[in-house]
Scaffold this motif. Structure first.
Motif, PDB file in Angstrom:
ATOM      1  N   ASP A 152       0.835  -1.205   0.000  1.00 37.54           N
ATOM      2  CA  ASP A 152       0.000   0.000   0.000  1.00 37.54           C
ATOM      3  C   ASP A 152       0.873   1.259   0.000  1.00 37.54           C
ATOM      4  OD1 ASP A 152       0.965   0.129   2.579  1.00 37.54           O
ATOM      5  OD2 ASP A 152      -0.938  -0.322   3.535  1.00 37.54           O
ATOM      6  N   PHE A 153       2.008   1.162  -0.666  1.00 36.93           N
ATOM      7  CA  PHE A 153       2.955   2.273  -0.765  1.00 36.93           C
ATOM      8  C   PHE A 153       2.329   3.432  -1.528  1.00 36.93           C
ATOM      9  CE2 PHE A 153       6.558   4.470  -2.752  1.00 36.93           C
ATOM     10  CZ  PHE A 153       7.431   4.602  -1.693  1.00 36.93           C
ATOM     11  N   LYS A 154       2.451   4.655  -0.955  1.00 39.56           N
ATOM     12  CA  LYS A 154       1.947   5.856  -1.609  1.00 39.56           C
ATOM     13  C   LYS A 154       3.131   6.766  -1.919  1.00 39.56           C
ATOM     14  CE  LYS A 154      -2.688   5.978   0.400  1.00 39.56           C
ATOM     15  NZ  LYS A 154      -3.678   6.809   1.147  1.00 39.56           N
ATOM     16  N   PRO A 155       3.442   6.975  -3.191  1.00 39.02           N
ATOM     17  CA  PRO A 155       4.638   7.760  -3.542  1.00 39.02           C
ATOM     18  C   PRO A 155       4.671   9.145  -2.914  1.00 39.02           C
ATOM     19  CG  PRO A 155       3.788   6.638  -5.479  1.00 39.02           C
ATOM     20  CD  PRO A 155       2.776   6.431  -4.396  1.00 39.02           C
ATOM     21  N   GLN A 156       3.507   9.762  -2.710  1.00 43.31           N
ATOM     22  CA  GLN A 156       3.492  11.131  -2.193  1.00 43.31           C
ATOM     23  C   GLN A 156       3.768  11.214  -0.708  1.00 43.31           C
ATOM     24  OE1 GLN A 156       0.930   9.386  -3.231  1.00 43.31           O
ATOM     25  NE2 GLN A 156      -0.966   9.857  -2.121  1.00 43.31           N
ATOM     26  N   SER A 157       3.654  10.100   0.024  1.00 40.83           N
ATOM     27  CA  SER A 157       3.780  10.195   1.483  1.00 40.83           C
ATOM     28  C   SER A 157       4.572   9.072   2.145  1.00 40.83           C
ATOM     29  CB  SER A 157       2.380  10.257   2.115  1.00 40.83           C
ATOM     30  OG  SER A 157       1.623   9.113   1.781  1.00 40.83           O
ATOM     31  N   TYR A 176      -1.272  11.125   8.543  1.00 40.35           N
ATOM     32  CA  TYR A 176      -0.463  10.036   9.099  1.00 40.35           C
ATOM     33  C   TYR A 176      -0.906   9.715  10.525  1.00 40.35           C
ATOM     34  CZ  TYR A 176       3.591   8.096  11.563  1.00 40.35           C
ATOM     35  OH  TYR A 176       4.419   7.338  12.357  1.00 40.35           O
ATOM     36  N   THR A 177      -1.172  10.748  11.317  1.00 39.59           N
ATOM     37  CA  THR A 177      -1.593  10.556  12.701  1.00 39.59           C
ATOM     38  C   THR A 177      -2.911   9.810  12.785  1.00 39.59           C
ATOM     39  OG1 THR A 177      -0.441  12.554  13.427  1.00 39.59           O
ATOM     40  CG2 THR A 177      -2.224  11.750  14.834  1.00 39.59           C
ATOM     41  N   VAL A 178      -3.888  10.247  12.011  1.00 41.44           N
ATOM     42  CA  VAL A 178      -5.207   9.611  12.040  1.00 41.44           C
ATOM     43  C   VAL A 178      -5.107   8.149  11.625  1.00 41.44           C
ATOM     44  CG1 VAL A 178      -7.505   9.597  10.989  1.00 41.44           C
ATOM     45  CG2 VAL A 178      -6.478  11.765  11.706  1.00 41.44           C
ATOM     46  N   LEU A 179      -4.350   7.864  10.572  1.00 39.82           N
ATOM     47  CA  LEU A 179      -4.212   6.478  10.114  1.00 39.82           C
ATOM     48  C   LEU A 179      -3.455   5.627  11.123  1.00 39.82           C
ATOM     49  CD1 LEU A 179      -3.475   7.044   6.316  1.00 39.82           C
ATOM     50  CD2 LEU A 179      -5.663   6.539   7.423  1.00 39.82           C
ATOM     51  N   THR A 180      -2.486   6.217  11.809  1.00 41.09           N
ATOM     52  CA  THR A 180      -1.766   5.493  12.856  1.00 41.09           C
ATOM     53  C   THR A 180      -2.694   5.139  14.000  1.00 41.09           C
ATOM     54  OG1 THR A 180       0.339   6.556  12.299  1.00 41.09           O
ATOM     55  CG2 THR A 180       0.149   5.614  14.507  1.00 41.09           C
ATOM     56  N   LYS A 209      -2.344   0.436   7.076  1.00 43.26           N
ATOM     57  CA  LYS A 209      -3.093   1.612   7.512  1.00 43.26           C
ATOM     58  C   LYS A 209      -4.387   1.809   6.730  1.00 43.26           C
ATOM     59  CE  LYS A 209       0.855   4.004   9.501  1.00 43.26           C
ATOM     60  NZ  LYS A 209       1.889   5.037   9.310  1.00 43.26           N
ATOM     61  N   PRO A 210      -4.385   1.647   5.394  1.00 44.65           N
ATOM     62  CA  PRO A 210      -5.667   1.770   4.678  1.00 44.65           C
ATOM     63  C   PRO A 210      -6.689   0.724   5.100  1.00 44.65           C
ATOM     64  CG  PRO A 210      -3.838   2.051   3.155  1.00 44.65           C
ATOM     65  CD  PRO A 210      -3.242   1.577   4.455  1.00 44.65           C
ATOM     66  N   GLU A 211      -6.243  -0.522   5.305  1.00 46.25           N
ATOM     67  CA  GLU A 211      -7.170  -1.564   5.749  1.00 46.25           C
ATOM     68  C   GLU A 211      -7.744  -1.228   7.119  1.00 46.25           C
ATOM     69  OE1 GLU A 211      -7.177  -6.323   6.988  1.00 46.25           O
ATOM     70  OE2 GLU A 211      -5.398  -5.438   6.042  1.00 46.25           O
ATOM     71  N   ALA A 212      -6.881  -0.774   8.026  1.00 46.60           N
ATOM     72  CA  ALA A 212      -7.352  -0.408   9.366  1.00 46.60           C
ATOM     73  C   ALA A 212      -8.296   0.784   9.309  1.00 46.60           C
ATOM     74  CB  ALA A 212      -6.149  -0.093  10.260  1.00 46.60           C
ATOM     75  N   ALA A 213      -8.017   1.737   8.417  1.00 49.67           N
ATOM     76  CA  ALA A 213      -8.888   2.906   8.294  1.00 49.67           C
ATOM     77  C   ALA A 213     -10.266   2.512   7.775  1.00 49.67           C
ATOM     78  CB  ALA A 213      -8.244   3.933   7.373  1.00 49.67           C
ATOM     79  N   ARG A 214     -10.308   1.630   6.796  1.00 49.72           N
ATOM     80  CA  ARG A 214     -11.606   1.191   6.264  1.00 49.72           C
ATOM     81  C   ARG A 214     -12.396   0.449   7.344  1.00 49.72           C
ATOM     82  NH1 ARG A 214      -8.263   0.571   1.563  1.00 49.72           N
ATOM     83  NH2 ARG A 214      -7.740  -1.567   2.143  1.00 49.72           N
ATOM     84  N   GLU A 246     -11.144  11.531   5.327  1.00 45.08           N
ATOM     85  CA  GLU A 246     -10.275  12.597   4.832  1.00 45.08           C
ATOM     86  C   GLU A 246      -8.808  12.170   4.889  1.00 45.08           C
ATOM     87  OE1 GLU A 246     -12.976  16.532   5.981  1.00 45.08           O
ATOM     88  OE2 GLU A 246     -11.389  15.845   7.346  1.00 45.08           O
ATOM     89  N   ALA A 247      -8.422  11.508   5.967  1.00 42.08           N
ATOM     90  CA  ALA A 247      -7.040  11.025   6.075  1.00 42.08           C
ATOM     91  C   ALA A 247      -6.765   9.928   5.061  1.00 42.08           C
ATOM     92  CB  ALA A 247      -6.780  10.511   7.485  1.00 42.08           C
ATOM     93  N   LEU A 248      -7.744   9.066   4.844  1.00 40.90           N
ATOM     94  CA  LEU A 248      -7.587   7.962   3.891  1.00 40.90           C
ATOM     95  C   LEU A 248      -7.482   8.479   2.469  1.00 40.90           C
ATOM     96  CD1 LEU A 248      -7.468   4.873   3.699  1.00 40.90           C
ATOM     97  CD2 LEU A 248      -9.959   4.867   3.512  1.00 40.90           C
TER      98      LEU A 248
END
Length: 266
Positions: free
Chosen positions: A52-57, A195-199, A215-220, A235-237
């Motif tokens: 789930d690598f995001k190049p921007q972050s 990053y904080t919200v997803l953590t 983090k995306p799976e946990a956020a969903r 919004e964080a996702l």
């Protein structure tokens, strides 16, 4: 069995963005040359391991295993290698973050273990003690780690139990996320808020399930479980680029909620 990125059949590794592949090859070549007989292997954890690598972050989270702790001479040579790599401004050269750890120290986390050589994304290279979050990193390496070069990790790391993970999350929340926050100005940036919200979402997921999700799976999962926080998490996702990652007050409130669920007094 020893595996290597060079000529690998691992389609996930060879399907990396060419620029990521190139920086990993450079790290592999330089590391093996400097460490010589002390070299054991190079591995990836974090978002590259989860896919789930995001190049921007995202950062490139790596672990180099060695046969023993780095001598001062080798430490200084590795430090200079990373300094040159950092200032080269090659793509992703300023997104590397990782540890040089003796293989025997990887087996289980011990807060009394000696400090290991650590590279931060800011280019800082020093000997650092690994915190309780490395209980989580060991689980990720054992279950999801990507071999760039070296032997398989599974037999080199003791099983991390669900309760070990839960306690590591509680310790990490105490160490890093309990007020007063170090460098509170970081929260002014939308990327850090996301990053904080997803953590926090991943921390809550581990507390509930006793295993680690991306983090995306946990956020969903959290969006479905926590309707009062759905907007902030979504919004964080979605990511901070072109979006709000939540108000500062909302982010702090969500940290407080997570600490409460973890039964941590602030």
């Amino acid at each position: 069995m020893h595996q290597s990125m060079e000529g690998t059949e691992n389609s996930y590794v060879t399907n990396f963005d060419p620029e990521i592949y190139a920086i990993l090859q450079k790290l592999l070549k330089n590391g093996r040359t400097i460490l010589g007989e002390h070299w054991v292997g190079l591995y990836l954890h974090g978002s590259l391991a989860y896919g789930d690598f995001k190049p921007q972050s995202s950062d490139i989270d790596f672990l180099i295993l060695t046969k023993d702790h780095l001598s001062e001479d080798i430490f200084q040579t590795v430090k200079e290698m990373h300094r040159r790599l950092f200032i080269s401004k090659l793509p992703w050269s300023q997104k590397l973050e990782g540890a040089y750890m003796p293989a025997a120290q990887l087996r289980r986390h011990d807060s009394n273990h000696p400090a290991v050589a650590w590279l931060g994304v800011d280019g800082h290279f020093a000997r650092e003690r690994l915190g309780s979050d490395w209980v989580l990193q060991r689980w990720i390496l054992r279950e999801k780690g990507v071999i760039i070069d070296g032997p398989p990790l599974r037999d080199m790391i003791d099983r991390v139990s669900p309760n070990d993970l839960r306690e590591a999350v509680r310790s990490s929340l105490r160490e890093w996320w309990s007020p007063p926050f170090p460098s509170p100005e970081r929260f002014e940036g939308q990327e850090y808020r996301a990053y904080t919200v997803l953590t926090m979402c991943r921390s809550l997921y581990v507390l509930e399930h006793g295993r680690i999700a991306s983090k995306p799976e946990a956020a969903r999962w959290a969006i479905g479980q926590l309707p009062d926080w759905k907007k902030l998490i979504q919004e964080a996702l979605d990511g901070p680029d072109g979006h709000s990652a939540g108000s500062l007050e909302g982010v702090f409130d969500f940290i407080g909620y997570t600490l409460q669920k973890a039964e941590i007094n602030t």
